[in-house]
Design a protein around this motif. Structure first.
Motif, PDB file in Angstrom:
ATOM      1  N   LYS A   1      18.666 -48.509 -60.596  1.00 38.90           N
ATOM      2  CA  LYS A   1      17.986 -47.561 -60.360  1.00 38.90           C
ATOM      3  C   LYS A   1      16.743 -47.902 -59.264  1.00 38.90           C
ATOM      4  N   LEU A   2      17.083 -48.739 -58.128  1.00 35.94           N
ATOM      5  CA  LEU A   2      16.405 -48.950 -57.278  1.00 35.94           C
ATOM      6  C   LEU A   2      16.337 -47.907 -56.088  1.00 35.94           C
ATOM      7  N   PHE A   3      15.238 -47.505 -55.433  1.00 35.66           N
ATOM      8  CA  PHE A   3      15.286 -46.683 -54.339  1.00 35.66           C
ATOM      9  C   PHE A   3      16.320 -47.170 -53.144  1.00 35.66           C
ATOM     10  N   GLY A   4      16.995 -46.206 -52.630  1.00 35.94           N
ATOM     11  CA  GLY A   4      17.867 -46.639 -51.591  1.00 35.94           C
ATOM     12  C   GLY A   4      17.150 -47.086 -50.336  1.00 35.94           C
ATOM     13  N   GLU A   5      15.677 -46.871 -50.148  1.00 29.46           N
ATOM     14  CA  GLU A   5      14.890 -47.481 -49.035  1.00 29.46           C
ATOM     15  C   GLU A   5      14.879 -48.822 -49.338  1.00 29.46           C
ATOM     16  N   THR A   6      14.819 -49.450 -50.739  1.00 35.72           N
ATOM     17  CA  THR A   6      14.579 -50.670 -50.915  1.00 35.72           C
ATOM     18  C   THR A   6      15.878 -51.501 -50.628  1.00 35.72           C
TER      19      THR A   6
ATOM     20  N   ASP B   1      18.286 -55.613 -47.095  1.00 38.23           N
ATOM     21  CA  ASP B   1      19.439 -55.856 -45.862  1.00 38.23           C
ATOM     22  C   ASP B   1      18.659 -56.275 -44.610  1.00 38.23           C
ATOM     23  N   GLN B   2      17.883 -55.228 -44.346  1.00 35.60           N
ATOM     24  CA  GLN B   2      17.027 -55.505 -42.850  1.00 35.60           C
ATOM     25  C   GLN B   2      16.520 -56.903 -43.178  1.00 35.60           C
ATOM     26  N   LEU B   3      15.744 -57.448 -44.095  1.00 40.99           N
ATOM     27  CA  LEU B   3      15.023 -58.441 -44.227  1.00 40.99           C
ATOM     28  C   LEU B   3      15.898 -59.825 -44.227  1.00 40.99           C
ATOM     29  N   VAL B   4      17.040 -59.705 -44.947  1.00 45.27           N
ATOM     30  CA  VAL B   4      18.014 -60.679 -44.877  1.00 45.27           C
ATOM     31  C   VAL B   4      18.342 -61.034 -43.484  1.00 45.27           C
ATOM     32  N   LYS B   5      18.843 -60.034 -42.621  1.00 44.30           N
ATOM     33  CA  LYS B   5      19.262 -60.082 -41.523  1.00 44.30           C
ATOM     34  C   LYS B   5      18.184 -60.637 -40.510  1.00 44.30           C
ATOM     35  N   ARG B   6      16.989 -60.233 -40.763  1.00 42.19           N
ATOM     36  CA  ARG B   6      16.064 -60.575 -39.744  1.00 42.19           C
ATOM     37  C   ARG B   6      15.485 -62.013 -39.831  1.00 42.19           C
ATOM     38  N   LEU B   7      15.408 -62.423 -41.312  1.00 41.46           N
ATOM     39  CA  LEU B   7      14.861 -63.700 -41.496  1.00 41.46           C
ATOM     40  C   LEU B   7      16.129 -64.728 -41.698  1.00 41.46           C
ATOM     41  N   GLY B   8      17.216 -64.469 -41.462  1.00 37.48           N
ATOM     42  CA  GLY B   8      18.489 -65.279 -41.592  1.00 37.48           C
ATOM     43  C   GLY B   8      18.795 -65.999 -42.937  1.00 37.48           C
ATOM     44  N   LEU B   9      18.361 -65.318 -43.909  1.00 34.54           N
ATOM     45  CA  LEU B   9      18.526 -65.989 -45.263  1.00 34.54           C
ATOM     46  C   LEU B   9      20.061 -65.943 -45.616  1.00 34.54           C
ATOM     47  N   THR B  10      20.524 -67.043 -46.118  1.00 36.10           N
ATOM     48  CA  THR B  10      22.026 -67.192 -46.376  1.00 36.10           C
ATOM     49  C   THR B  10      22.272 -67.306 -47.751  1.00 36.10           C
ATOM     50  N   ASP B  11      21.324 -67.368 -48.782  1.00 40.61           N
ATOM     51  CA  ASP B  11      21.737 -67.549 -49.986  1.00 40.61           C
ATOM     52  C   ASP B  11      20.939 -66.551 -51.066  1.00 40.61           C
ATOM     53  N   VAL B  12      21.444 -65.242 -50.793  1.00 34.05           N
ATOM     54  CA  VAL B  12      20.629 -64.032 -51.430  1.00 34.05           C
ATOM     55  C   VAL B  12      21.728 -63.711 -52.614  1.00 34.05           C
ATOM     56  N   ARG B  13      21.294 -64.024 -53.772  1.00 34.97           N
ATOM     57  CA  ARG B  13      21.934 -63.711 -55.195  1.00 34.97           C
ATOM     58  C   ARG B  13      21.708 -62.317 -55.671  1.00 34.97           C
ATOM     59  N   GLU B  14      22.550 -61.248 -55.855  1.00 32.55           N
ATOM     60  CA  GLU B  14      22.174 -60.287 -56.443  1.00 32.55           C
ATOM     61  C   GLU B  14      22.518 -60.050 -57.931  1.00 32.55           C
TER      62      GLU B  14
END
Length: 242
Positions: free
Chosen positions: A76-81, A86-99
């Motif tokens: 039930k999160l905002f689509g904007e979130t 996705d924007q931050l993960v790509k921008r910061l180069g994070l490689t281990d994001v666990r949803e």
């Protein structure tokens, strides 16, 4: 420079011990030290990818792009979130994001019509946030949060290191104020959550988040009109949120 006492510490102590050893270290240096020397393979950062999340995520990426990040998707999160994540993960180069999130079976049993939030805020948060996060934290000795003292009265005495049962919570930005946070956004040229400019200063589920009035507590838009101040993830803190 790592404190001399810290060089011999391999078994994590209690929160007060860690505060004594690492209380003078901050930012990416602290996160890198904790992940490499104190809790190797046993620490993760929990992020909502909300309005203030980018600073801590940037510090984690600076310490190690593979620093584990846990993201609880309640459904039930905002689509904007989700797009901001996705924007931050790509921008910061994070490689281990666990949803993580509630299972289909849990939702069918606990919230079959998807309207539990309208009947019981606490039960909905427990189902969609607290239970999935506890699963994700299994096997970890510590986790990092982005909480800050200025965010609300219930967080006004938040420590850097906090005992969470057998685990340690680390709050690297606990003593940061809004001005310092804004300076870091500017210094790092970090993108802002798209809903922030529209008055959403603390963002959770779209069902339970409202705009914040000018000058009001930044978290006053969460569960507005109720006595609820925390989703349940942080209800074990030894302050008034308990």
């Amino acid at each position: 420079m790592m404190p001399e006492a810290a060089q011999t510490l391999r078994v994590p102590g209690r929160a007060e011990d860690l505060a004594g050893l690492y209380g003078g270290i901050e930012g990416a240096e602290l996160l890198g030290l904790l992940s490499r020397e104190v809790f190797p393979g046993r620490i993760a950062l929990v992020s909502s990818f909300g309005t203030e999340s980018a600073v801590l995520l940037a510090m984690a990426a600076e310490a190690d792009p593979a620093f584990p990040v846990i993201f609880v998707n309640t459904g039930k999160l905002f689509g904007e979130t989700l797009r901001y994540r996705d924007q931050l993960v790509k921008r910061l180069g994070l490689t281990d994001v666990r949803e993580v999130g509630p299972s289909a079976a849990e939702l069918a049993a606990g919230d079959p019509d998807g309207m539990l939030f309208n009947r019981d805020y606490d039960a909905c948060c427990q189902l969609r946030k607290t239970v999935p996060l506890q699963r994700a934290l299994a096997g970890l000795d510590a986790w990092v949060t982005g909480r800050k003292r200025f965010q609300s009265a219930t967080r006004a005495a938040l420590p850097l290191f906090e005992q969470d049962g057998d685990r340690i919570k680390v709050n690297p930005l606990a003593d940061w104020d809004k001005e310092r946070l804004e300076e870091e956004f500017t210094r790092r040229d970090l993108p802002r959550h798209p809903l922030e400019a529209d008055g959403f200063l603390s963002i959770g589920c779209y069902t339970c988040t409202e705009r914040v009035a000018p000058g009001a507590d930044p978290r006053s838009g969460r569960w507005a009109g109720s006595a609820k101040t925390e989703c349940g993830i942080h209800m074990n803190w030894t302050g008034t949120a308990r």
